[in-house]
Design a protein around this motif. Structure first.
Motif, PDB file in Angstrom:
ATOM      1  N   PHE A   1       0.821  -1.208   0.000  1.00  0.00           N
ATOM      2  CA  PHE A   1       0.000   0.000   0.000  1.00  0.00           C
ATOM      3  C   PHE A   1       0.856   1.260   0.000  1.00  0.00           C
ATOM      4  CE2 PHE A   1      -2.082   3.394   2.420  1.00  0.00           C
ATOM      5  CZ  PHE A   1      -3.214   3.591   1.648  1.00  0.00           C
ATOM      6  N   GLY A   2       1.987   1.245   0.695  1.00  0.00           N
ATOM      7  CA  GLY A   2       2.841   2.435   0.784  1.00  0.00           C
ATOM      8  C   GLY A   2       3.335   2.895  -0.568  1.00  0.00           C
ATOM      9  N   ALA A   3       3.773   1.938  -1.399  1.00  0.00           N
ATOM     10  CA  ALA A   3       4.274   2.285  -2.729  1.00  0.00           C
ATOM     11  C   ALA A   3       3.159   2.838  -3.596  1.00  0.00           C
ATOM     12  CB  ALA A   3       4.899   1.060  -3.387  1.00  0.00           C
ATOM     13  N   VAL A   4       1.976   2.231  -3.520  1.00  0.00           N
ATOM     14  CA  VAL A   4       0.843   2.715  -4.309  1.00  0.00           C
ATOM     15  C   VAL A   4       0.450   4.115  -3.863  1.00  0.00           C
ATOM     16  CG1 VAL A   4      -1.584   2.320  -4.878  1.00  0.00           C
ATOM     17  CG2 VAL A   4      -0.006   0.378  -4.748  1.00  0.00           C
ATOM     18  N   ALA A   5       0.453   4.363  -2.550  1.00  0.00           N
ATOM     19  CA  ALA A   5       0.097   5.682  -2.028  1.00  0.00           C
ATOM     20  C   ALA A   5       1.079   6.743  -2.509  1.00  0.00           C
ATOM     21  CB  ALA A   5       0.061   5.649  -0.498  1.00  0.00           C
ATOM     22  N   ILE A   6       2.368   6.393  -2.551  1.00  0.00           N
ATOM     23  CA  ILE A   6       3.381   7.339  -3.032  1.00  0.00           C
ATOM     24  C   ILE A   6       3.153   7.669  -4.500  1.00  0.00           C
ATOM     25  CG2 ILE A   6       5.846   7.609  -3.539  1.00  0.00           C
ATOM     26  CD1 ILE A   6       6.431   6.023  -0.993  1.00  0.00           C
ATOM     27  N   VAL A   7       2.821   6.658  -5.288  1.00  0.00           N
ATOM     28  CA  VAL A   7       2.569   6.868  -6.716  1.00  0.00           C
ATOM     29  C   VAL A   7       1.339   7.755  -6.911  1.00  0.00           C
ATOM     30  CG1 VAL A   7       1.900   5.757  -8.868  1.00  0.00           C
ATOM     31  CG2 VAL A   7       3.687   4.756  -7.455  1.00  0.00           C
ATOM     32  N   VAL A   8       0.290   7.510  -6.122  1.00  0.00           N
ATOM     33  CA  VAL A   8      -0.931   8.315  -6.227  1.00  0.00           C
ATOM     34  C   VAL A   8      -0.633   9.769  -5.865  1.00  0.00           C
ATOM     35  CG1 VAL A   8      -3.220   8.708  -5.223  1.00  0.00           C
ATOM     36  CG2 VAL A   8      -2.508   6.390  -5.844  1.00  0.00           C
ATOM     37  N   LEU A   9       0.122   9.975  -4.788  1.00  0.00           N
ATOM     38  CA  LEU A   9       0.485  11.340  -4.388  1.00  0.00           C
ATOM     39  C   LEU A   9       1.336  12.007  -5.461  1.00  0.00           C
ATOM     40  CD1 LEU A   9       0.547  13.609  -2.288  1.00  0.00           C
ATOM     41  CD2 LEU A   9       2.526  12.482  -1.232  1.00  0.00           C
ATOM     42  N   ALA A  10       2.311  11.260  -5.997  1.00  0.00           N
ATOM     43  CA  ALA A  10       3.165  11.810  -7.051  1.00  0.00           C
ATOM     44  C   ALA A  10       2.346  12.149  -8.290  1.00  0.00           C
ATOM     45  CB  ALA A  10       4.269  10.812  -7.404  1.00  0.00           C
ATOM     46  N   ALA A  11       1.366  11.305  -8.612  1.00  0.00           N
ATOM     47  CA  ALA A  11       0.516  11.556  -9.778  1.00  0.00           C
ATOM     48  C   ALA A  11      -0.284  12.843  -9.590  1.00  0.00           C
ATOM     49  CB  ALA A  11      -0.422  10.377 -10.011  1.00  0.00           C
ATOM     50  N   TYR A  12      -0.796  13.058  -8.382  1.00  0.00           N
ATOM     51  CA  TYR A  12      -1.570  14.270  -8.119  1.00  0.00           C
ATOM     52  C   TYR A  12      -0.696  15.514  -8.260  1.00  0.00           C
ATOM     53  CZ  TYR A  12      -4.402  17.714  -5.650  1.00  0.00           C
ATOM     54  OH  TYR A  12      -5.116  18.845  -5.324  1.00  0.00           O
ATOM     55  N   VAL A  13       0.522  15.445  -7.718  1.00  0.00           N
ATOM     56  CA  VAL A  13       1.441  16.586  -7.803  1.00  0.00           C
ATOM     57  C   VAL A  13       1.841  16.845  -9.254  1.00  0.00           C
ATOM     58  CG1 VAL A  13       3.724  17.441  -7.154  1.00  0.00           C
ATOM     59  CG2 VAL A  13       2.308  16.273  -5.453  1.00  0.00           C
ATOM     60  N   VAL A  14       2.213  15.796  -9.963  1.00  0.00           N
ATOM     61  CA  VAL A  14       2.628  15.945 -11.358  1.00  0.00           C
ATOM     62  C   VAL A  14       1.465  16.455 -12.210  1.00  0.00           C
ATOM     63  CG1 VAL A  14       3.380  14.679 -13.417  1.00  0.00           C
ATOM     64  CG2 VAL A  14       4.453  14.227 -11.216  1.00  0.00           C
ATOM     65  N   GLY A  15       0.258  15.977 -11.924  1.00  0.00           N
ATOM     66  CA  GLY A  15      -0.913  16.458 -12.650  1.00  0.00           C
ATOM     67  C   GLY A  15      -1.107  17.954 -12.489  1.00  0.00           C
ATOM     68  N   ASN A  16      -0.877  18.453 -11.271  1.00  0.00           N
ATOM     69  CA  ASN A  16      -0.966  19.893 -11.040  1.00  0.00           C
ATOM     70  C   ASN A  16       0.149  20.648 -11.743  1.00  0.00           C
ATOM     71  OD1 ASN A  16      -3.035  21.013  -8.816  1.00  0.00           O
ATOM     72  ND2 ASN A  16      -2.549  18.888  -8.337  1.00  0.00           N
ATOM     73  N   LEU A  17       1.356  20.098 -11.713  1.00  0.00           N
ATOM     74  CA  LEU A  17       2.501  20.765 -12.340  1.00  0.00           C
ATOM     75  C   LEU A  17       2.335  20.872 -13.853  1.00  0.00           C
ATOM     76  CD1 LEU A  17       5.478  19.176 -10.344  1.00  0.00           C
ATOM     77  CD2 LEU A  17       4.535  21.474 -10.101  1.00  0.00           C
ATOM     78  N   PHE A  18       1.793  19.829 -14.465  1.00  0.00           N
ATOM     79  CA  PHE A  18       1.646  19.812 -15.915  1.00  0.00           C
ATOM     80  C   PHE A  18       0.401  20.554 -16.388  1.00  0.00           C
ATOM     81  CE2 PHE A  18       5.051  16.862 -15.958  1.00  0.00           C
ATOM     82  CZ  PHE A  18       5.480  16.730 -17.265  1.00  0.00           C
ATOM     83  N   ASP A  19      -0.473  20.933 -15.460  1.00  0.00           N
ATOM     84  CA  ASP A  19      -1.720  21.583 -15.854  1.00  0.00           C
ATOM     85  C   ASP A  19      -1.470  22.882 -16.611  1.00  0.00           C
ATOM     86  OD1 ASP A  19      -4.733  21.785 -15.608  1.00  0.00           O
ATOM     87  OD2 ASP A  19      -4.149  23.658 -14.633  1.00  0.00           O
ATOM     88  N   GLY A  20      -0.446  23.628 -16.201  1.00  0.00           N
ATOM     89  CA  GLY A  20      -0.124  24.870 -16.907  1.00  0.00           C
ATOM     90  C   GLY A  20       0.278  24.623 -18.358  1.00  0.00           C
ATOM     91  N   PHE A  21       1.050  23.565 -18.588  1.00  0.00           N
ATOM     92  CA  PHE A  21       1.436  23.208 -19.957  1.00  0.00           C
ATOM     93  C   PHE A  21       0.217  22.771 -20.763  1.00  0.00           C
ATOM     94  CE2 PHE A  21       5.256  22.319 -17.381  1.00  0.00           C
ATOM     95  CZ  PHE A  21       6.153  23.173 -18.010  1.00  0.00           C
ATOM     96  N   ALA A  22      -0.671  22.000 -20.110  1.00  0.00           N
ATOM     97  CA  ALA A  22      -1.882  21.542 -20.794  1.00  0.00           C
ATOM     98  C   ALA A  22      -2.784  22.716 -21.150  1.00  0.00           C
ATOM     99  CB  ALA A  22      -2.631  20.547 -19.911  1.00  0.00           C
TER     100      ALA A  22
END
Length: 206
Positions: free
Chosen positions: A36-57
């Motif tokens: 679960f820990g690894a999946v949670a880290i990936v989910v958190l990273a995905a949320y952060v990256v999604g926000n970071l890339f939103d400006g480019f999108a």
């Protein structure tokens, strides 16, 4: 989900680009076996990256693929449709009008929030699909493959369809903000002066 779902797509693409450049990459199939820990880290990273890339999108969909601001075109269309209302809003007024509507009609603005959430999700899917198409194009340059050709074309089609859907929801948002504000007045000054909707004017007898 507006940022999480495309964030997962961005992480996958970043991992693929990194692997092709010979940098560090991970096996996607093994993530779910790490607990679960690894999946949670990936989910958190995905949320952060999604926000970071939103400006480019946003730039890709509403600057590169769109000739004119949607708030401008939406308001121009509304003024042409209802010339007798003498609408005096400016395109940038939607910020203030939306805030006023939120305070006066929260259920209505919650619908607008859903429009914007869908628009954000789809514009990021569009940009991620474009990046996926670029990735497949680089593979085609390395050696032709029918599968990669279809993946490239599929990425382009998904990019365009997601962009059109995002633009549709974005347009609905602006349209409902301006139309909903007309119940309080045809200018920002009138909307500010009328905290309650103005009564509808019914035509007289005869």
């Amino acid at each position: 989900f507006a940022y999480l779902v495309p964030g997962i797509m961005y992480l996958f693409l970043l991992n693929e680009f990194s692997g092709r450049l010979g940098w560090a990459s991970f096996d996607v199939a093994q993530i779910t076996t790490q607990g679960f820990g690894a999946v949670a880290i990936v989910v958190l990273a995905a949320y952060v990256v999604g926000n970071l890339f939103d400006g480019f999108a946003h730039w890709f969909c509403y600057k590169f693929l769109t000739r004119k601001s949607i708030s401008v075109t939406t308001l121009e269309t509304l003024k042409r449709q209802y010339p007798h209302l003498n609408i005096q809003y400016e395109p940038h007024d939607y910020h203030l009008l939306f805030v006023l509507l939120r305070g006066r009609n929260l259920p209505f603005t919650q619908t607008l929030d859903r429009f914007e959430a869908n628009s954000i999700l789809l514009k990021n899917v569009s940009f991620a699909s474009a990046l996926f198409a670029v990735l497949q194009l680089s593979t085609l340059f390395g050696g032709f493959s029918v599968v990669n050709l279809f993946l490239f074309l599929g990425g382009l089609i998904a990019c365009w369809l997601a962009f059109r859907s995002s633009k549709m929801y974005h347009t609905w948002f602006f349209l409902d903000v301006f139309e909903g504000s007309l119940a309080y007045g045809a200018s920002v000054q009138e909307v500010l002066a009328n905290p309650q909707p103005k009564p509808a004017k019914l035509p007289g007898p005869g």
